[in-house]
Design a protein around this motif. Sequence first.
Motif, PDB file in Angstrom:
ATOM      1  N   ASN A  58       0.804  -1.225   0.000  1.00 46.22           N
ATOM      2  CA  ASN A  58       0.000   0.000   0.000  1.00 46.22           C
ATOM      3  C   ASN A  58       0.836   1.272   0.000  1.00 46.22           C
ATOM      4  OD1 ASN A  58      -2.342  -1.520   0.014  1.00 46.22           O
ATOM      5  ND2 ASN A  58      -2.446  -1.582   2.256  1.00 46.22           N
ATOM      6  N   PHE A  59       2.138   1.132   0.294  1.00 45.24           N
ATOM      7  CA  PHE A  59       2.992   2.319   0.303  1.00 45.24           C
ATOM      8  C   PHE A  59       3.499   2.685  -1.094  1.00 45.24           C
ATOM      9  CE2 PHE A  59       3.328   2.628   4.886  1.00 45.24           C
ATOM     10  CZ  PHE A  59       3.653   3.963   5.068  1.00 45.24           C
ATOM     11  N   ILE A  60       3.412   1.745  -2.027  1.00 47.79           N
ATOM     12  CA  ILE A  60       3.934   2.023  -3.369  1.00 47.79           C
ATOM     13  C   ILE A  60       3.211   3.193  -4.035  1.00 47.79           C
ATOM     14  CG2 ILE A  60       4.211   1.081  -5.699  1.00 47.79           C
ATOM     15  CD1 ILE A  60       4.750  -1.642  -4.406  1.00 47.79           C
ATOM     16  N   PRO A  61       1.869   3.219  -4.057  1.00 42.13           N
ATOM     17  CA  PRO A  61       1.175   4.387  -4.629  1.00 42.13           C
ATOM     18  C   PRO A  61       1.512   5.684  -3.894  1.00 42.13           C
ATOM     19  CG  PRO A  61      -0.348   2.548  -4.364  1.00 42.13           C
ATOM     20  CD  PRO A  61       0.902   2.177  -3.631  1.00 42.13           C
ATOM     21  N   PHE A  62       1.678   5.577  -2.548  1.00 43.47           N
ATOM     22  CA  PHE A  62       1.997   6.780  -1.783  1.00 43.47           C
ATOM     23  C   PHE A  62       3.352   7.348  -2.192  1.00 43.47           C
ATOM     24  CE2 PHE A  62       4.397   8.595   1.750  1.00 43.47           C
ATOM     25  CZ  PHE A  62       3.639   9.726   2.001  1.00 43.47           C
ATOM     26  N   TRP A  63       4.369   6.490  -2.301  1.00 45.46           N
ATOM     27  CA  TRP A  63       5.702   6.991  -2.669  1.00 45.46           C
ATOM     28  C   TRP A  63       5.712   7.512  -4.108  1.00 45.46           C
ATOM     29  CZ3 TRP A  63       8.461   8.550   0.963  1.00 45.46           C
ATOM     30  CH2 TRP A  63       8.595   7.852   2.160  1.00 45.46           C
ATOM     31  N   ASN A  64       4.972   6.883  -4.995  1.00 46.19           N
ATOM     32  CA  ASN A  64       4.867   7.404  -6.363  1.00 46.19           C
ATOM     33  C   ASN A  64       4.277   8.816  -6.354  1.00 46.19           C
ATOM     34  OD1 ASN A  64       5.930   5.082  -7.484  1.00 46.19           O
ATOM     35  ND2 ASN A  64       3.932   4.151  -7.870  1.00 46.19           N
ATOM     36  N   PHE A  65       3.233   8.985  -5.543  1.00 47.00           N
ATOM     37  CA  PHE A  65       2.634  10.317  -5.405  1.00 47.00           C
ATOM     38  C   PHE A  65       3.641  11.290  -4.792  1.00 47.00           C
ATOM     39  CE2 PHE A  65       0.738  13.372  -2.482  1.00 47.00           C
ATOM     40  CZ  PHE A  65      -0.076  14.096  -3.339  1.00 47.00           C
ATOM     41  N   PHE A  66       4.321  10.855  -3.757  1.00 45.74           N
ATOM     42  CA  PHE A  66       5.242  11.726  -3.021  1.00 45.74           C
ATOM     43  C   PHE A  66       6.369  12.226  -3.926  1.00 45.74           C
ATOM     44  CE2 PHE A  66       9.047  12.399  -0.479  1.00 45.74           C
ATOM     45  CZ  PHE A  66       8.592  13.221   0.534  1.00 45.74           C
ATOM     46  N   TYR A  67       6.964  11.323  -4.721  1.00 44.87           N
ATOM     47  CA  TYR A  67       8.072  11.720  -5.588  1.00 44.87           C
ATOM     48  C   TYR A  67       7.606  12.710  -6.663  1.00 44.87           C
ATOM     49  CZ  TYR A  67      10.580   7.839  -3.419  1.00 44.87           C
ATOM     50  OH  TYR A  67      11.168   7.009  -2.518  1.00 44.87           O
ATOM     51  N   MET A  68       6.447  12.452  -7.271  1.00 48.85           N
ATOM     52  CA  MET A  68       5.941  13.364  -8.287  1.00 48.85           C
ATOM     53  C   MET A  68       5.518  14.691  -7.674  1.00 48.85           C
ATOM     54  SD  MET A  68       6.520  12.123 -11.139  1.00 48.85           S
ATOM     55  CE  MET A  68       5.787  13.535 -11.950  1.00 48.85           C
ATOM     56  N   PHE A  69       4.999  14.628  -6.442  1.00 52.25           N
ATOM     57  CA  PHE A  69       4.650  15.868  -5.745  1.00 52.25           C
ATOM     58  C   PHE A  69       5.899  16.731  -5.551  1.00 52.25           C
ATOM     59  CE2 PHE A  69       4.083  18.388  -1.898  1.00 52.25           C
ATOM     60  CZ  PHE A  69       2.862  19.000  -2.145  1.00 52.25           C
ATOM     61  N   ASP A  70       7.014  16.088  -5.242  1.00 53.42           N
ATOM     62  CA  ASP A  70       8.282  16.809  -5.083  1.00 53.42           C
ATOM     63  C   ASP A  70       8.710  17.441  -6.413  1.00 53.42           C
ATOM     64  OD1 ASP A  70      10.586  17.581  -3.508  1.00 53.42           O
ATOM     65  OD2 ASP A  70      11.715  16.092  -4.639  1.00 53.42           O
ATOM     66  N   VAL A  71       8.518  16.703  -7.510  1.00 51.85           N
ATOM     67  CA  VAL A  71       8.836  17.242  -8.841  1.00 51.85           C
ATOM     68  C   VAL A  71       7.982  18.465  -9.141  1.00 51.85           C
ATOM     69  CG1 VAL A  71       8.731  16.778 -11.327  1.00 51.85           C
ATOM     70  CG2 VAL A  71       9.649  15.040  -9.772  1.00 51.85           C
ATOM     71  N   TYR A  72       6.673  18.337  -8.931  1.00 50.86           N
ATOM     72  CA  TYR A  72       5.760  19.453  -9.208  1.00 50.86           C
ATOM     73  C   TYR A  72       6.101  20.666  -8.338  1.00 50.86           C
ATOM     74  CZ  TYR A  72       2.862  15.955 -11.589  1.00 50.86           C
ATOM     75  OH  TYR A  72       2.397  14.971 -12.426  1.00 50.86           O
ATOM     76  N   SER A  73       6.459  20.422  -7.091  1.00 54.97           N
ATOM     77  CA  SER A  73       6.813  21.522  -6.194  1.00 54.97           C
ATOM     78  C   SER A  73       8.054  22.253  -6.692  1.00 54.97           C
ATOM     79  CB  SER A  73       7.056  20.997  -4.776  1.00 54.97           C
ATOM     80  OG  SER A  73       5.897  20.411  -4.246  1.00 54.97           O
ATOM     81  N   SER A  74       9.046  21.493  -7.141  1.00 54.77           N
ATOM     82  CA  SER A  74      10.282  22.097  -7.646  1.00 54.77           C
ATOM     83  C   SER A  74      10.011  22.917  -8.899  1.00 54.77           C
ATOM     84  CB  SER A  74      11.317  21.004  -7.948  1.00 54.77           C
ATOM     85  OG  SER A  74      11.652  20.290  -6.782  1.00 54.77           O
ATOM     86  N   ILE A  75       9.188  22.352  -9.807  1.00 56.84           N
ATOM     87  CA  ILE A  75       8.846  23.084 -11.033  1.00 56.84           C
ATOM     88  C   ILE A  75       8.110  24.375 -10.687  1.00 56.84           C
ATOM     89  CG2 ILE A  75       7.417  23.017 -13.117  1.00 56.84           C
ATOM     90  CD1 ILE A  75       8.058  20.027 -13.313  1.00 56.84           C
ATOM     91  N   THR A  76       7.187  24.286  -9.737  1.00 55.55           N
ATOM     92  CA  THR A  76       6.414  25.460  -9.341  1.00 55.55           C
ATOM     93  C   THR A  76       7.311  26.556  -8.773  1.00 55.55           C
ATOM     94  OG1 THR A  76       4.496  24.083  -8.858  1.00 55.55           O
ATOM     95  CG2 THR A  76       4.537  26.261  -7.868  1.00 55.55           C
ATOM     96  N   LYS A  77       8.264  26.163  -7.926  1.00 59.14           N
ATOM     97  CA  LYS A  77       9.189  27.146  -7.358  1.00 59.14           C
ATOM     98  C   LYS A  77      10.023  27.802  -8.458  1.00 59.14           C
ATOM     99  CE  LYS A  77       9.575  24.900  -2.844  1.00 59.14           C
ATOM    100  NZ  LYS A  77      10.459  24.124  -1.929  1.00 59.14           N
ATOM    101  N   GLY A  78      10.457  26.993  -9.441  1.00 59.90           N
ATOM    102  CA  GLY A  78      11.234  27.546 -10.555  1.00 59.90           C
ATOM    103  C   GLY A  78      10.422  28.536 -11.373  1.00 59.90           C
TER     104      GLY A  78
END
Length: 301
Positions: A58-78
């Motif tokens: 059950n943690f696999i979907p969560f980590w997939n979300f978490f990593y992409m959330f980090d990507v989106y956050s970085s793009i947004t800050k840029g």
Amino acid sequence: MLKNFQRSHFCKDYSDEIEKNIQFINSLSINEYHYKILNFKQRKNILSKVEAEVKNGNFIPFWNFFYMFDVYSSITKGIQQHHLKFPHFNSDAHFAIEDFYHLDLKDVIKNTINIKEKNTIIFTGANMSGKSTAMKSISIIVLLAHLGVAVPAGHCNIPFYERIFLHFSVNDNLKEGYSHFMQEIINLKNVLQELKTKNCFVVFDEIFSGTNINDAAKITVDTIDGLSKYKNSMFIFSTHLNLIENYLVNNKNIMLLNLESFLTDNELTFTYKLKEGWSKLEIGKILFDKYGLNDLLKQHY
């Protein structure tokens, strides 16, 4: 942090994904212990719950979300840091980018390009005038736009291209046994094969510089004339071959651009501003003399 989002600002799919992960985090029963000092039994209970979820996958979907959330956050800050703008796409072959610039430059000179009913740009100009930088700036914007990311420009409205080819600093291919010129031939052939079925954005920086000037002039003219017939694609070239100007000026699909530069009393001035027309300024010999190469070559030891 997820709870504090105004999810009405997101598209429905991503809003649903956020809600699903909030529910998963809540199911771990860790919120009640937030910012609290836990005893051994409390820590053990939490870890046991987490371990069971890990084993069930059950943690696999969560980590997939978490990593992409980090990507989106970085793009947004840029995007916020550099004041980037989201692009628009059109279907009428209008290519317009206003106040564009290169992100790697600190003191930027912004330029604008607005092309209608043409599909080929030829950049000319002296060395160091900024041709390659301008071409790379446009290429980066097209690439980022097709990745769904905001771009370094005041406004961007371009067609959507199915393939993007960016040929800067072409080298020989030792592994395949190709010379510089042979690699250029292969690059062009790959483009032509894709153009049979796809709309393409193509950049050739100083095309056919790997062969002699007479061959380069003839095949450069043939290449530009041939590619300019693909009306739904966009082609950008740079060249130092001033002798081919008369063979291209009457092609209605071509726009001639140069980066403005001046030569006054052997002193060079570059404005880095785009101007229409073919640049005739040649500075190779001037730079050769300015840096004392003539004097050094004449010295005897």
